[in-house]
Design a protein around this motif. Structure first.
Motif, PDB file in Angstrom:
ATOM      1  N   LEU A   1       0.818  -1.212   0.000  1.00 47.08           N
ATOM      2  CA  LEU A   1       0.000   0.000   0.000  1.00 47.08           C
ATOM      3  C   LEU A   1       0.853   1.265   0.000  1.00 47.08           C
ATOM      4  O   LEU A   1       0.519   2.261  -0.648  1.00 47.08           O
ATOM      5  N   ASN A   2       1.971   1.217   0.733  1.00 47.81           N
ATOM      6  CA  ASN A   2       2.844   2.390   0.807  1.00 47.81           C
ATOM      7  C   ASN A   2       3.467   2.699  -0.558  1.00 47.81           C
ATOM      8  O   ASN A   2       3.600   3.871  -0.946  1.00 47.81           O
ATOM      9  N   GLN A   3       3.851   1.670  -1.292  1.00 48.59           N
ATOM     10  CA  GLN A   3       4.396   1.894  -2.619  1.00 48.59           C
ATOM     11  C   GLN A   3       3.370   2.547  -3.544  1.00 48.59           C
ATOM     12  O   GLN A   3       3.685   3.448  -4.320  1.00 48.59           O
ATOM     13  N   ALA A   4       2.121   2.059  -3.445  1.00 48.71           N
ATOM     14  CA  ALA A   4       1.076   2.673  -4.253  1.00 48.71           C
ATOM     15  C   ALA A   4       0.844   4.133  -3.867  1.00 48.71           C
ATOM     16  O   ALA A   4       0.666   5.004  -4.726  1.00 48.71           O
ATOM     17  N   LEU A   5       0.880   4.405  -2.549  1.00 50.73           N
ATOM     18  CA  LEU A   5       0.695   5.795  -2.092  1.00 50.73           C
ATOM     19  C   LEU A   5       1.857   6.681  -2.539  1.00 50.73           C
ATOM     20  O   LEU A   5       1.662   7.857  -2.864  1.00 50.73           O
ATOM     21  N   GLN A   6       3.079   6.133  -2.542  1.00 55.17           N
ATOM     22  CA  GLN A   6       4.221   6.925  -2.984  1.00 55.17           C
ATOM     23  C   GLN A   6       4.102   7.296  -4.451  1.00 55.17           C
ATOM     24  O   GLN A   6       4.424   8.425  -4.852  1.00 55.17           O
ATOM     25  N   ARG A   7       3.663   6.334  -5.274  1.00 57.22           N
ATOM     26  CA  ARG A   7       3.475   6.663  -6.682  1.00 57.22           C
ATOM     27  C   ARG A   7       2.410   7.737  -6.860  1.00 57.22           C
ATOM     28  O   ARG A   7       2.548   8.664  -7.660  1.00 57.22           O
ATOM     29  N   ARG A   8       1.303   7.621  -6.080  1.00 61.09           N
ATOM     30  CA  ARG A   8       0.241   8.621  -6.162  1.00 61.09           C
ATOM     31  C   ARG A   8       0.737   9.988  -5.683  1.00 61.09           C
ATOM     32  O   ARG A   8       0.429  11.034  -6.274  1.00 61.09           O
ATOM     33  N   HIS A   9       1.551   9.964  -4.623  1.00 59.79           N
ATOM     34  CA  HIS A   9       2.094  11.222  -4.093  1.00 59.79           C
ATOM     35  C   HIS A   9       3.011  11.883  -5.115  1.00 59.79           C
ATOM     36  O   HIS A   9       3.010  13.116  -5.270  1.00 59.79           O
ATOM     37  N   ALA A  10       3.832  11.080  -5.815  1.00 55.79           N
ATOM     38  CA  ALA A  10       4.718  11.649  -6.832  1.00 55.79           C
ATOM     39  C   ALA A  10       3.915  12.305  -7.953  1.00 55.79           C
ATOM     40  O   ALA A  10       4.267  13.393  -8.442  1.00 55.79           O
ATOM     41  N   ASP A  11       2.819  11.649  -8.364  1.00 56.16           N
ATOM     42  CA  ASP A  11       1.980  12.233  -9.409  1.00 56.16           C
ATOM     43  C   ASP A  11       1.369  13.555  -8.944  1.00 56.16           C
ATOM     44  O   ASP A  11       1.343  14.547  -9.683  1.00 56.16           O
ATOM     45  N   LEU A  12       0.861  13.558  -7.698  1.00 56.64           N
ATOM     46  CA  LEU A  12       0.263  14.794  -7.177  1.00 56.64           C
ATOM     47  C   LEU A  12       1.307  15.893  -7.015  1.00 56.64           C
ATOM     48  O   LEU A  12       1.026  17.082  -7.255  1.00 56.64           O
ATOM     49  N   GLU A  13       2.522  15.531  -6.598  1.00 60.51           N
ATOM     50  CA  GLU A  13       3.573  16.529  -6.426  1.00 60.51           C
ATOM     51  C   GLU A  13       3.942  17.163  -7.765  1.00 60.51           C
ATOM     52  O   GLU A  13       4.148  18.375  -7.870  1.00 60.51           O
ATOM     53  N   ALA A  14       4.030  16.328  -8.817  1.00 58.06           N
ATOM     54  CA  ALA A  14       4.346  16.878 -10.140  1.00 58.06           C
ATOM     55  C   ALA A  14       3.249  17.835 -10.616  1.00 58.06           C
ATOM     56  O   ALA A  14       3.525  18.914 -11.154  1.00 58.06           O
TER      57      ALA A  14
END
Length: 475
Positions: free
Chosen positions: A272-285
């Motif tokens: 779940l954390n890996q999925a959240l990190q990918r989502r966070h990277a998209d939102l940060e960009a």
């Protein structure tokens, strides 16, 4: 050897091993608890340290406010000093008690008291004994005989103003209110030459003490905080450590059954954390992209507002002026003809250094008005009725798209205080600060021509340089 003897030996060995494990765990937990306590004590020491530094910075800002209250010119009598001091000694909770003094340096280089508040006669004698500070800038002095520290600042070339900082009294108040038990402080002032001056001293640290140090830079000088923690105040005793050991063993036995479940849950949380990190990277960009767009829009709006302000400042017949092509040399010659009578009346030689003719495309009337205001300001404030006064204009091409235009006089070069008073308010600040003509010229040049201005202090005069584009962009 009989079976009973072997069982007894096995029981004794297990008992000794269990006892050794309990003793080792007790010592380990005692050490861990003490280290944790030391960390908490060290963190607690930073709170009064930060409070002291904030208090010192507040006094420093009050000293600056007092200097600004006098417009950087000093005081002619003690009454004006008292009025300015009362004006800056107010906050939302009422009056702030300040011990302050002002003195003038006479022709012999001696301090002559002007006025003071919160000072005794011995304080005046001590300031007179120390004399004028060696360096003309804001600085901390060595502690006074009563422990107070003078914070000095020069102004107007021949005056000094002091605030006496009661740092020892502040430390005593903190010790009486919220001071961790077993914590000792030795505060020292570091002067400009690196010498240490004791400010507060709580006695030598005990033999069983943990010591650590904090250093903080300040106005020319600095502060050194030497903290020591008395380990005899540690809250963990051996008996408490034994209880903690038994409790820890029980907790370990109770948690061993949950290890497998926690392992599975950990693996699931990692996915779940890996999925959240990918989502966070998209939102940060996406956020960075949106932020860049908003910053660009804000800059465009600021430039448009600057241009609108400059347009409103023009005369009514020039507000609707359309960009046109014109010769820069002809414009400067026209200015010299217009200002010639004023220059001759002020006994000033107004000259023009012709260069290769350049064609500019833009609002001619705005450039004409701005340069006229700058020349009038130079004639009236620095060159009026000065013997042999000269004011030169010139320009040259710089690069392929800009032109450098300068206004140069032969007045004495301005010192730092005069430059700050005459040029910096309208070159860099948002408010005119009493120089409305020059400030209006700057707004016209930056708003309608996107010009850049800078002041250059030359050995034989003063020079104002303008970097103009040959064709400013659309507003």
């Amino acid at each position: 050897m009989s079976a009973a003897a072997r069982r007894w030996l096995l029981w004794a060995a297990l008992s000794l091993a269990a006892l050794a494990a309990v003793v080792w765990a007790s010592r380990a937990l005692t050490q861990a608890a003490r280290e944790r306590w030391l960390i908490e004590m060290q963190a607690a020491s930073q709170r009064p340290q930060q409070f002291v530094l904030n208090w010192l910075e507040l006094r420093r800002q009050l000293l600056r406010a007092l200097v600004l209250q006098s417009r950087g010119q000093g005081w002619t009598d003690g009454q004006t000093f008292q009025i300015d001091l009362a004006a800056v000694s107010q906050d939302s909770d009422g009056e702030i008690a300040l011990a302050a003094a002002a003195a003038r340096v006479d022709a012999q280089g001696q301090l002559q008291p002007l006025a003071g508040m919160g000072l005794q006669m011995q304080d005046w004698h001590e300031l007179e004994r120390r004399g004028v500070p060696a360096q003309p800038r804001e600085q901390l002095g060595a502690p006074m005989p009563d422990g107070r520290i003078p914070l000095a600042r020069p102004l107007a070339g021949d005056q000094w103003v002091w605030l006496l900082l009661d740092v020892p009294g502040l430390i005593q108040q903190l010790q009486g209110l919220d001071w961790p038990a077993g914590l000792h402080l030795r505060l020292q002032l570091v002067d400009l030459n690196g010498r240490l001056h004791p400010v507060t001293e709580t006695g030598p640290p005990p033999a069983l003490a943990q010591q650590f140090r904090r250093e903080e830079a300040s106005v020319p000088g600095g502060w050194r905080f030497d903290w020591s923690v008395d380990l005899r105040h540690s809250p963990v005793t051996p008996w408490q450590a034994n209880l903690l050991t038994l409790a820890a063993l029980a907790v370990v036995l109770g948690l061993s059954g949950l290890a497998a479940l926690l392992l599975r849950q950990t693996q699931r949380l990692q996915i779940l954390n890996q999925a959240l990190q990918r989502r966070h990277a998209d939102l940060e960009a996406a956020l960075q992209e949106r932020r860049a767009a908003l910053l660009q829009l804000a800059e465009q709006q600021r430039q448009q507002l600057e241009r609108s302000y400059a347009l409103l400042a023009l005369p009514a017949d020039a507000q609707a002026e359309t960009p046109q092509g014109f010769a820069l040399g002809a414009l400067l010659q026209e200015l010299l003809q217009e200002l010639g009578p004023q220059a001759r009346a002020l006994e000033c030689l107004l000259s023009y250094e012709p260069g290769a003719e350049l064609k500019l495309q833009g609002p001619r009337q705005a450039l004409h008005s701005a340069l006229r205001l700058l020349l009038q300001q130079a004639l009236s404030e620095r060159l009026a009725h000065r013997l042999g006064a000269e004011l030169h204009l010139g320009f040259r091409l710089q690069g392929s798209e800009t032109v450098l235009l300068w206004i140069e006089d032969n007045a004495p070069p301005l010192d730092a205080q005069a430059r700050q008073r005459l040029f910096e308010p309208w070159l860099a600040a948002d408010a005119p600060d009493g120089h409305a003509q020059a400030h209006l010229a700057v707004r016209l040049l930056s708003g309608l021509w996107a010009a850049q201005l800078r002041y250059v202090n030359r050995p034989n005069g003063n020079r104002l340089e303008l970097l103009l584009p040959l064709q400013p962009g659309p507003g």
